[in-house]
Motif scaffolding. Structure first.
Motif, mmCIF file in Angstrom:
data_model
loop_
_atom_site.group_PDB
_atom_site.id
_atom_site.type_symbol
_atom_site.label_atom_id
_atom_site.label_comp_id
_atom_site.label_asym_id
_atom_site.label_seq_id
_atom_site.Cartn_x
_atom_site.Cartn_y
_atom_site.Cartn_z
ATOM 1 N N HIS A 198 -21.880 -11.215 -16.070
ATOM 2 C CA HIS A 198 -22.073 -12.621 -15.690
ATOM 3 C C HIS A 198 -20.897 -13.436 -16.202
ATOM 4 C CE1 HIS A 198 -23.858 -12.080 -19.691
ATOM 5 N NE2 HIS A 198 -23.459 -13.310 -19.930
ATOM 6 N N ALA A 206 -24.907 -20.441 -10.368
ATOM 7 C CA ALA A 206 -24.816 -19.189 -9.600
ATOM 8 C C ALA A 206 -23.602 -19.149 -8.686
ATOM 9 C CB ALA A 206 -26.104 -18.957 -8.807
ATOM 10 N N CYS A 260 -20.355 -17.607 -9.568
ATOM 11 C CA CYS A 260 -19.354 -16.544 -9.713
ATOM 12 C C CYS A 260 -19.729 -15.275 -8.953
ATOM 13 C CB CYS A 260 -19.114 -16.234 -11.187
ATOM 14 S SG CYS A 260 -20.443 -15.299 -11.975
ATOM 15 N N ARG A 261 -21.012 -15.053 -8.749
ATOM 16 C CA ARG A 261 -21.588 -13.964 -7.921
ATOM 17 C C ARG A 261 -21.450 -12.563 -8.497
ATOM 18 N NH1 ARG A 261 -24.822 -17.170 -5.629
ATOM 19 N NH2 ARG A 261 -25.280 -15.866 -3.838
ATOM 20 N N CYS A 287 -28.966 -14.439 -12.324
ATOM 21 C CA CYS A 287 -29.015 -15.587 -13.249
ATOM 22 C C CYS A 287 -29.896 -16.698 -12.724
ATOM 23 C CB CYS A 287 -27.600 -16.125 -13.486
ATOM 24 S SG CYS A 287 -26.830 -16.772 -12.001
ATOM 25 N N CYS A 302 -23.171 -11.386 -10.917
ATOM 26 C CA CYS A 302 -24.452 -10.913 -11.460
ATOM 27 C C CYS A 302 -25.426 -10.498 -10.363
ATOM 28 C CB CYS A 302 -25.074 -11.999 -12.326
ATOM 29 S SG CYS A 302 -25.766 -13.340 -11.355
ATOM 30 N N CYS A 350 -20.547 -17.323 -14.873
ATOM 31 C CA CYS A 350 -20.878 -18.754 -14.841
ATOM 32 C C CYS A 350 -22.157 -19.063 -15.592
ATOM 33 C CB CYS A 350 -20.954 -19.253 -13.401
ATOM 34 S SG CYS A 350 -22.273 -18.520 -12.431
HETATM 35 S S1 FES Z 1 -23.638 -15.385 -13.535
HETATM 36 FE FE1 FES Z 1 -22.440 -16.308 -12.027
HETATM 37 S S2 FES Z 1 -23.680 -16.089 -10.244
HETATM 38 FE FE2 FES Z 1 -24.907 -15.345 -11.815
#
Ligand code: FES
Ligand code: SF4
Length: 536
Positions: A32, A43, A45-46, A62, A48, A34
């Motif tokens: 993870h 959500a 950064c994608r 997340c 996770c 962000c």
């Molecule tokens: S930690 Fe970034 S989208 Fe889930």
């Protein structure tokens, strides 16, 4: 309590908890960037994304709440393909300058690249370069390392409330910036450096000073005010290089003030006292610690002989550990059973500084106005020891009959900044005429006039307990050794009490009764490597 299965492992989650946080609480790592438990969830950064049985597309772990019986896969071919794609995308414009980057060794991009990324880059075009920026008094921004997780922007909106950071531009030109003429200068500014998962935001004070894998960390408490922020002292070969926050849900959560971060500098301050002195023919002369102690005891005994019991006082500093205050009280009363115990000055900066979420107005952090860590703890010890006790103002005003008799005393300083009132009328009259033993760490007016001067140790050089403004007793331990020519206060008092053991706060706490005996050194309060992968 819903139960979910993640990669074949059963995890008990809390109601309405997100999959990612449930995994972290259970000790399972999911990548993870962000997400941070202290900030809102975006959500963006994608990395996770996970596969959940029954849902056709990948979902952000997340931002997806757990459901009873949910089956989650983070290592399925679909999830792994996404992790690789996200890593490849993030590295397209990244300068890959790890050898000169301060974050190397504690960088999520570096670690995830190794764990979840591709081994080779397919990108052949020129990288888009972005400039370095000096964005505030303490923080540098290396924009081309940024992965646009927006943790820093959310922090300045949701925790410090000053909203100095923003996202400027769109697409590959998007970057973090400050508003024109408004630098990042709030008193919590350096928390953005901890939050940044890569080396884009850097602490100017630590820049290029140490590789993080050389550092060891020791859990400690902030010496700067009565808040009792939990911290790590990070050090190498006897020198402290930086201070980082230590999570404590009840006290400081994930954050600390910039003043706390810079408090380590007092340890190597050039005004540091290094060598016992005694007054001889009207001037201070260097002496051994043993001679200084003998002179101190002789002078104090002489005062009792001339003035009778009740002639001595000890000024207990609010910088002292409770255990030291207890031993000093015992020691002074072994010379004079009616000695007065006086709490030293408690400096204050007016009112508490309160930080609020700029949108909801909710209070997020407080920097306490009381600029010493243990006034409450020393008061508690004085009450425990009983007899004549007083506040510093009473020693100055000398209105109480018991305080009029005072002839000689033991004065402890240890403050991180000059603590003496400028005006002589605001200082106790007994200092001007009476015999005085001064135990302090930084030179000042009073140390230059002491009959006996005993250089002491800073908080990072000893063990002890402090009580914060909310009545919470918290232990700290030794990170570095005290410099040559100084002695820990506890060792001095034990010597004068004819006790042969070395000062160890834990054993002193046991004799101080139940309240102190129960104080536990936190489990992580041991020296350990400083860099830790994916710490939340
Ligand atoms: S930690 Fe970034 S989208 Fe889930
Ligand atoms: S500077 Fe760091 S914390 Fe801020 S958006 Fe970029 S990577 Fe995230």
């Amino acid at each position: 309590m819903p139960k979910i299965t993640v990669d074949g492992q059963t995890i008990e989650a809390k109601d309405r908890q997100m999959i990612l946080q449930a995994c972290v609480d259970a000790g399972k790592t999911l990548p993870h960037y962000c997400y941070h438990p202290g900030l809102s969830i975006v959500a963006s950064c994608r990395i996770c994304l996970v596969e959940v049985e029954g849902i056709p597309k990948l979902v952000p772990s997340c931002q997806t709440p757990v459901r009873e019986g949910m089956v989650v896969h983070s290592t399925s071919p679909k999830a792994v393909a996404n992790q690789k794609q996200v890593m490849e995308y993030l590295l397209v414009n990244h300068p890959l300058d790890c050898p000169v980057c301060d974050q190397a060794g504690e960088c999520s991009l570096q670690d995830y690249s190794y764990q979840y990324g591709r081994s080779q880059s397919r990108f052949e075009e020129d990288k888009h370069k972005k400039p370095k920026k000096d964005i505030g008094e303490h923080v540098m921004l290396y924009n081309d390392r940024c992965i646009m997780c927006t943790r820093c922007v959310r922090f300045t909106r949701e925790i410090s409330g000053a909203s100095e950071l923003m996202v400027e531009g769109r697409g590959h030109k998007e970057e973090i910036d400050i508003f024109p003429g408004k630098p990042l200068d709030n008193k919590l500014s350096l928390n953005v450096v901890d939050l940044c998962p890569v080396g884009a935001l850097l602490d100017k004070d630590f820049l290029f000073k140490q590789r993080v894998w050389m550092l060891k960390r020791t859990a400690s408490i902030s010496p700067i005010d009565a808040g009792g922020e939990n911290i790590y002292l990070e050090h190498n070969e006897g020198l402290i290089y930086r201070i980082k926050p230590r999570f404590n849900a009840d006290v400081n959560q994930w954050w600390i003030s910039d003043d706390t971060r810079h408090s380590y500098k007092a340890v190597t301050d050039e005004r540091r006292l290094r060598g016992a002195m005694k007054l001889q023919y009207g001037a201070q002369a260097e002496t051994t610690f043993a001679t200084a102690l003998q002179t101190a005891v002789d002078g104090l005994k002489q005062a009792v002989k001339e003035g009778g019991v009740g002639s001595l006082y000890a000024m207990l500093s609010p910088m002292m550990a409770c255990e030291e205050a207890y031993l000093l009280g015992k020691m002074i009363r072994s010379l004079d059973p009616q000695a007065a115990l006086v709490l030293g000055p408690v400096p204050s900066s007016g009112a508490d500084e309160v930080f609020k979420n700029s949108m909801s107005g909710k209070q997020t952090f407080v920097i306490k106005a009381e600029k010493v860590p243990n006034a409450a703890g020393v008061r508690r010890v004085m009450q425990m020891l009983g007899g004549t006790t007083a506040e510093f103002a009473e020693l100055v005003s000398v209105e109480r009959a018991e305080l009029k008799k005072l002839k000689a005393g033991w004065i402890v300083g240890g403050y991180l900044s000059n603590w003496l009132a400028k005006d002589a009328k605001d200082r106790p009259a007994v200092w001007a005429k009476g015999f005085k033993v001064v135990q302090d760490t930084l030179s000042n007016d009073l140390t230059g006039k002491a009959d006996v001067l005993l250089p002491g140790a800073m908080w990072a050089e000893k063990d002890g307990t402090w009580e914060n403004h909310a009545g919470k007793l918290q232990a700290f331990t030794t990170a570095v050794l005290c410099p040559e020519g100084t002695k820990r206060e506890g060792d001095v008092y034990l010597t004068l009490l004819n006790r042969r053991e070395k000062y160890e706060a834990r054993s002193i706490r046991k004799e101080m009764g139940e309240t102190f005996a129960d104080v536990r050194i936190p489990e992580e309060n041991r020296t350990e490597p400083a860099f830790e992968f994916a710490e939340l």
